[in-house]
Design a protein around this motif. Sequence first.
Motif, mmCIF file in Angstrom:
data_model
loop_
_atom_site.group_PDB
_atom_site.id
_atom_site.type_symbol
_atom_site.label_atom_id
_atom_site.label_comp_id
_atom_site.label_asym_id
_atom_site.label_seq_id
_atom_site.Cartn_x
_atom_site.Cartn_y
_atom_site.Cartn_z
ATOM 1 N N UNK A 29 0.843 -1.192 0.000
ATOM 2 C CA UNK A 29 0.000 0.000 0.000
ATOM 3 C C UNK A 29 0.877 1.241 0.000
ATOM 4 N N UNK A 30 0.523 2.236 -0.821
ATOM 5 C CA UNK A 30 1.334 3.432 -0.943
ATOM 6 C C UNK A 30 0.856 4.564 -0.062
ATOM 7 N N UNK A 31 1.780 5.357 0.423
ATOM 8 C CA UNK A 31 1.486 6.547 1.207
ATOM 9 C C UNK A 31 2.564 7.581 0.918
ATOM 10 N N UNK A 32 2.150 8.829 0.731
ATOM 11 C CA UNK A 32 3.112 9.909 0.523
ATOM 12 C C UNK A 32 3.280 10.674 1.828
ATOM 13 N N UNK A 61 0.764 17.391 -2.139
ATOM 14 C CA UNK A 61 -0.125 16.254 -2.402
ATOM 15 C C UNK A 61 0.220 15.075 -1.492
ATOM 16 N N UNK A 62 0.502 15.397 -0.224
ATOM 17 C CA UNK A 62 0.941 14.364 0.722
ATOM 18 C C UNK A 62 -0.231 13.852 1.546
ATOM 19 N N UNK A 63 -0.136 12.591 1.957
ATOM 20 C CA UNK A 63 -1.133 11.984 2.838
ATOM 21 C C UNK A 63 -0.853 12.301 4.300
ATOM 22 N N UNK A 64 0.421 12.425 4.628
ATOM 23 C CA UNK A 64 0.843 12.725 5.995
ATOM 24 C C UNK A 64 1.973 13.752 5.918
ATOM 25 N N UNK A 65 1.884 14.796 6.756
ATOM 26 C CA UNK A 65 2.897 15.847 6.745
ATOM 27 C C UNK A 65 3.373 16.092 8.175
ATOM 28 N N UNK A 121 -2.641 14.643 8.924
ATOM 29 C CA UNK A 121 -2.875 13.328 8.323
ATOM 30 C C UNK A 121 -4.239 13.258 7.651
ATOM 31 N N UNK A 122 -4.264 12.666 6.458
ATOM 32 C CA UNK A 122 -5.537 12.380 5.801
ATOM 33 C C UNK A 122 -6.196 11.151 6.425
ATOM 34 N N UNK A 123 -5.403 10.352 7.118
ATOM 35 C CA UNK A 123 -5.923 9.167 7.787
ATOM 36 C C UNK A 123 -6.377 9.520 9.202
ATOM 37 N N UNK A 124 -7.371 8.815 9.729
ATOM 38 C CA UNK A 124 -7.692 9.002 11.147
ATOM 39 C C UNK A 124 -6.480 8.690 12.024
ATOM 40 N N UNK A 125 -6.316 9.458 13.084
ATOM 41 C CA UNK A 125 -5.234 9.252 14.057
ATOM 42 C C UNK A 125 -5.807 8.464 15.222
ATOM 43 N N UNK A 126 -5.291 7.250 15.449
ATOM 44 C CA UNK A 126 -5.876 6.429 16.504
ATOM 45 C C UNK A 126 -5.156 6.579 17.841
ATOM 46 N N UNK A 272 9.699 15.221 0.375
ATOM 47 C CA UNK A 272 8.592 14.292 0.151
ATOM 48 C C UNK A 272 9.170 12.912 -0.149
ATOM 49 N N UNK A 273 8.488 11.875 0.347
ATOM 50 C CA UNK A 273 8.851 10.506 -0.024
ATOM 51 C C UNK A 273 7.577 9.707 -0.275
ATOM 52 N N UNK A 274 7.559 8.990 -1.378
ATOM 53 C CA UNK A 274 6.484 8.046 -1.657
ATOM 54 C C UNK A 274 6.923 6.695 -1.107
ATOM 55 N N UNK A 275 6.139 6.196 -0.166
ATOM 56 C CA UNK A 275 6.518 4.993 0.581
ATOM 57 C C UNK A 275 5.594 3.830 0.257
ATOM 58 N N UNK A 276 6.113 2.648 0.461
ATOM 59 C CA UNK A 276 5.358 1.435 0.256
ATOM 60 C C UNK A 276 5.305 0.671 1.579
ATOM 61 N N UNK A 277 4.107 0.492 2.090
ATOM 62 C CA UNK A 277 3.894 -0.216 3.352
ATOM 63 C C UNK A 277 3.436 -1.642 3.024
ATOM 64 N N UNK A 278 4.095 -2.608 3.626
ATOM 65 C CA UNK A 278 3.774 -3.998 3.369
ATOM 66 C C UNK A 278 2.722 -4.471 4.373
#
Length: 284
Positions: A29-32, A61-65, A121-126, A272-278
Amino acid sequence: MSALGIVLMLAWPLLFIVPPASGDVPVRTGVRVASYNINAGVGVDGKFDLARTVAALRGLNADVIGLQEVDVHWGERSGWRDVAGELAGALGMRSYFAPIYDLDPPAAGKPRRQFGTAVLSRYPIFESFNHSLTRVSAVDPGAGPVSVPGFAEVGIRVGGTPVHVYSTVLDTQSDAAVRRRQVEETLKVLGEDGGHQVLVGSFNAGPGASELAPLWGSLTDAWAAAGGGSEGLTYPAQTPDRRIDYVATSRQTAALTAQVPNVSGSDHLPTIADLQVMEGAQVP
């Protein structure tokens, strides 16, 4: 930015279309992720301009900054505004602010004066934490190095995989002793979490600095792994001659690309880094 960098930025949504997983094969899964020392919203022209900072961040255009040098009702330089909250609101992102300094308000009934780091973060922070590091205080430099907060950590889920993101700023003194201690303390915090981790921030030292060497024993410098043809210089913004701003990842998270966009809005340039999460990978 190079032509390749522009193509990668525009093509970002297409980079991580993956087929359904079968068997025990991990899903990628990709995340910037970006790091930006915003200098409280003050640009190289010496002017505070939050709209300019918003535009610079939106362009990443980042998902997390991860942000550094963030004011929250701090003072005149940023108009006493809640910079962290306003940036998150303008970008439609969740936020966590971790104050380094938390001072009494200038007058009764006014909000407290705060300055620190943040994660958007564009994702919810848990979950979120404000860890302490040894610092030389900018508001009381005669006090000597003391342990104070301001090392932000948030937990998000990328796909179904928990990822811990940290935003930090290390000491600026020419003597590396405090930075060396901060690196030790940073690795201790990361060691308590394990798993998928991304550390971003202004480290205020070059990638070959001896005090940063312990970081590269357990983390990967995204620029070194996947940077473009330039040196990735980030400071000072107008004529950068050093790389002191980083995105670094744990071994379970791979950097596919890394860029340093030439945007205005601070005395630093962002990384910026485009990352791949396994997802589903075995994590020690």
